[in-house]
Write a protein that holds these residues in place. Sequence first.
Motif, PDB file in Angstrom:
ATOM      1  N   PRO A 104       0.809  -1.215   0.000  1.00  0.00           N
ATOM      2  CA  PRO A 104       0.000   0.000   0.000  1.00  0.00           C
ATOM      3  C   PRO A 104       0.847   1.272   0.000  1.00  0.00           C
ATOM      4  O   PRO A 104       0.468   2.274  -0.594  1.00  0.00           O
ATOM      5  CB  PRO A 104      -0.826  -0.100   1.277  1.00  0.00           C
ATOM      6  N   GLY A 105       2.000   1.222   0.657  1.00  0.00           N
ATOM      7  CA  GLY A 105       2.856   2.399   0.724  1.00  0.00           C
ATOM      8  C   GLY A 105       3.330   2.864  -0.639  1.00  0.00           C
ATOM      9  O   GLY A 105       3.517   4.059  -0.872  1.00  0.00           O
ATOM     10  N   ALA A 106       3.531   1.928  -1.573  1.00  0.00           N
ATOM     11  CA  ALA A 106       3.970   2.306  -2.919  1.00  0.00           C
ATOM     12  C   ALA A 106       2.876   3.098  -3.627  1.00  0.00           C
ATOM     13  O   ALA A 106       3.151   4.108  -4.281  1.00  0.00           O
ATOM     14  CB  ALA A 106       4.327   1.055  -3.715  1.00  0.00           C
ATOM     15  N   VAL A 107       1.641   2.658  -3.486  1.00  0.00           N
ATOM     16  CA  VAL A 107       0.534   3.350  -4.130  1.00  0.00           C
ATOM     17  C   VAL A 107       0.330   4.723  -3.490  1.00  0.00           C
ATOM     18  O   VAL A 107       0.198   5.737  -4.184  1.00  0.00           O
ATOM     19  CB  VAL A 107      -0.769   2.516  -4.030  1.00  0.00           C
ATOM     20  N   THR A 108       0.308   4.763  -2.164  1.00  0.00           N
ATOM     21  CA  THR A 108       0.044   6.033  -1.487  1.00  0.00           C
ATOM     22  C   THR A 108       1.167   7.042  -1.720  1.00  0.00           C
ATOM     23  O   THR A 108       0.895   8.233  -1.866  1.00  0.00           O
ATOM     24  CB  THR A 108      -0.174   5.822   0.021  1.00  0.00           C
ATOM     25  N   ARG A 109       2.401   6.577  -1.770  1.00  0.00           N
ATOM     26  CA  ARG A 109       3.521   7.483  -2.065  1.00  0.00           C
ATOM     27  C   ARG A 109       3.382   8.077  -3.464  1.00  0.00           C
ATOM     28  O   ARG A 109       3.567   9.276  -3.680  1.00  0.00           O
ATOM     29  CB  ARG A 109       4.851   6.740  -1.930  1.00  0.00           C
ATOM     30  N   SER A 151     -10.994  22.954 -10.566  1.00  0.00           N
ATOM     31  CA  SER A 151     -10.053  22.368 -11.531  1.00  0.00           C
ATOM     32  C   SER A 151      -9.007  21.501 -10.833  1.00  0.00           C
ATOM     33  O   SER A 151      -8.595  20.470 -11.366  1.00  0.00           O
ATOM     34  CB  SER A 151      -9.384  23.457 -12.377  1.00  0.00           C
ATOM     35  N   VAL A 152      -8.573  21.897  -9.627  1.00  0.00           N
ATOM     36  CA  VAL A 152      -7.625  21.063  -8.873  1.00  0.00           C
ATOM     37  C   VAL A 152      -8.286  19.740  -8.516  1.00  0.00           C
ATOM     38  O   VAL A 152      -7.693  18.660  -8.679  1.00  0.00           O
ATOM     39  CB  VAL A 152      -7.122  21.794  -7.605  1.00  0.00           C
ATOM     40  N   ARG A 153      -9.528  19.804  -8.049  1.00  0.00           N
ATOM     41  CA  ARG A 153     -10.258  18.575  -7.697  1.00  0.00           C
ATOM     42  C   ARG A 153     -10.437  17.689  -8.926  1.00  0.00           C
ATOM     43  O   ARG A 153     -10.214  16.477  -8.863  1.00  0.00           O
ATOM     44  CB  ARG A 153     -11.624  18.942  -7.121  1.00  0.00           C
ATOM     45  N   ARG A 154     -10.810  18.269 -10.038  1.00  0.00           N
ATOM     46  CA  ARG A 154     -11.009  17.499 -11.269  1.00  0.00           C
ATOM     47  C   ARG A 154      -9.695  16.837 -11.700  1.00  0.00           C
ATOM     48  O   ARG A 154      -9.674  15.673 -12.071  1.00  0.00           O
ATOM     49  CB  ARG A 154     -11.549  18.414 -12.370  1.00  0.00           C
ATOM     50  N   ARG A 155      -8.585  17.572 -11.603  1.00  0.00           N
ATOM     51  CA  ARG A 155      -7.293  17.008 -11.992  1.00  0.00           C
ATOM     52  C   ARG A 155      -6.893  15.861 -11.068  1.00  0.00           C
ATOM     53  O   ARG A 155      -6.385  14.832 -11.514  1.00  0.00           O
ATOM     54  CB  ARG A 155      -6.212  18.094 -11.998  1.00  0.00           C
ATOM     55  N   ILE A 156      -7.122  16.038  -9.777  1.00  0.00           N
ATOM     56  CA  ILE A 156      -6.810  14.964  -8.822  1.00  0.00           C
ATOM     57  C   ILE A 156      -7.620  13.716  -9.166  1.00  0.00           C
ATOM     58  O   ILE A 156      -7.089  12.600  -9.206  1.00  0.00           O
ATOM     59  CB  ILE A 156      -7.083  15.423  -7.371  1.00  0.00           C
ATOM     60  N   GLU A 157      -8.909  13.895  -9.431  1.00  0.00           N
ATOM     61  CA  GLU A 157      -9.768  12.750  -9.712  1.00  0.00           C
ATOM     62  C   GLU A 157      -9.433  12.079 -11.046  1.00  0.00           C
ATOM     63  O   GLU A 157      -9.408  10.853 -11.130  1.00  0.00           O
ATOM     64  CB  GLU A 157     -11.239  13.182  -9.709  1.00  0.00           C
ATOM     65  N   THR A 158      -9.184  12.880 -12.083  1.00  0.00           N
ATOM     66  CA  THR A 158      -8.986  12.293 -13.413  1.00  0.00           C
ATOM     67  C   THR A 158      -7.563  11.787 -13.643  1.00  0.00           C
ATOM     68  O   THR A 158      -7.370  10.918 -14.493  1.00  0.00           O
ATOM     69  CB  THR A 158      -9.335  13.305 -14.524  1.00  0.00           C
ATOM     70  N   GLU A 159      -6.586  12.306 -12.901  1.00  0.00           N
ATOM     71  CA  GLU A 159      -5.214  11.867 -13.121  1.00  0.00           C
ATOM     72  C   GLU A 159      -4.713  10.962 -11.988  1.00  0.00           C
ATOM     73  O   GLU A 159      -4.486   9.780 -12.192  1.00  0.00           O
ATOM     74  CB  GLU A 159      -4.301  13.082 -13.309  1.00  0.00           C
ATOM     75  N   ALA A 160      -4.560  11.521 -10.805  1.00  0.00           N
ATOM     76  CA  ALA A 160      -3.955  10.754  -9.706  1.00  0.00           C
ATOM     77  C   ALA A 160      -4.835   9.591  -9.258  1.00  0.00           C
ATOM     78  O   ALA A 160      -4.358   8.452  -9.118  1.00  0.00           O
ATOM     79  CB  ALA A 160      -3.659  11.675  -8.528  1.00  0.00           C
ATOM     80  N   GLY A 163      -5.245   6.996 -11.943  1.00  0.00           N
ATOM     81  CA  GLY A 163      -3.999   6.225 -12.027  1.00  0.00           C
ATOM     82  C   GLY A 163      -3.896   5.181 -10.928  1.00  0.00           C
ATOM     83  O   GLY A 163      -3.415   4.067 -11.156  1.00  0.00           O
ATOM     84  N   ALA A 164      -4.351   5.538  -9.724  1.00  0.00           N
ATOM     85  CA  ALA A 164      -4.334   4.570  -8.617  1.00  0.00           C
ATOM     86  C   ALA A 164      -5.273   3.411  -8.914  1.00  0.00           C
ATOM     87  O   ALA A 164      -4.928   2.244  -8.674  1.00  0.00           O
ATOM     88  CB  ALA A 164      -4.730   5.252  -7.316  1.00  0.00           C
ATOM     89  N   ARG A 165      -6.439   3.705  -9.441  1.00  0.00           N
ATOM     90  CA  ARG A 165      -7.382   2.629  -9.796  1.00  0.00           C
ATOM     91  C   ARG A 165      -6.788   1.732 -10.876  1.00  0.00           C
ATOM     92  O   ARG A 165      -6.940   0.507 -10.834  1.00  0.00           O
ATOM     93  CB  ARG A 165      -8.707   3.229 -10.266  1.00  0.00           C
ATOM     94  N   ALA A 166      -6.109   2.341 -11.846  1.00  0.00           N
ATOM     95  CA  ALA A 166      -5.497   1.545 -12.912  1.00  0.00           C
ATOM     96  C   ALA A 166      -4.359   0.699 -12.365  1.00  0.00           C
ATOM     97  O   ALA A 166      -4.204  -0.472 -12.730  1.00  0.00           O
ATOM     98  CB  ALA A 166      -4.992   2.465 -14.027  1.00  0.00           C
ATOM     99  N   ALA A 167      -3.536   1.267 -11.475  1.00  0.00           N
ATOM    100  CA  ALA A 167      -2.407   0.523 -10.912  1.00  0.00           C
ATOM    101  C   ALA A 167      -2.884  -0.672 -10.093  1.00  0.00           C
ATOM    102  O   ALA A 167      -2.239  -1.727 -10.086  1.00  0.00           O
ATOM    103  CB  ALA A 167      -1.549   1.436 -10.046  1.00  0.00           C
TER     104      ALA A 167
END
Length: 190
Positions: A104-109, A151-160, A163-167
Amino acid sequence: MHGDRTNRTVLLVLAALMVAAGGLGGAASFGAFGLEVQRRALTDNVVADYIDRNSSWFWPVVAGVALILVLLCLRWLLVILFSTDRAGDLLITSKGPGRTALRPGAVTRAVTEEIESYPGVSSAGARIVGDPDAAELVVNATVEDSSDLASVRRRIETEALAGARAALDDPHLPIRLDLTVTTDRAARVS
């Protein structure tokens, strides 16, 4: 067992006992248990008389109850000090043979570092909680008040977060995003 749940339960039981004791004392003062109890002085030593008459079995029972209370308190303390809701290694589902485990630490980092790199984000933190089979990603981000929060919230949701869901190969991974607005400015290194 989780420490917060245990604390709430024990404190609720203690509160109920205190309310009951207060209610019984109030009822006794209004004569609910008869005139003899109502007229008795609070300092009458009825308890000491009872203990004296039954001392052969009373003190061993008190010692046993005290031991049980000490063990329960010790367990409570250990749960509070050492319990965690953080998930263990996450198993990535695959169609072939073998298995892949991700800490989990790898994903959260990775999520934290990516979110902190966004303009307008002062700081971020993430953790994965729950059972590894039903984990939840909890993300906290502090956003500068001068930035466009939507826009910050949208970027967090669509990118970070995407990406976590994909990983984790889990498109339905539950995610809780907590945004805090601050007047502090993040120190950026170019």
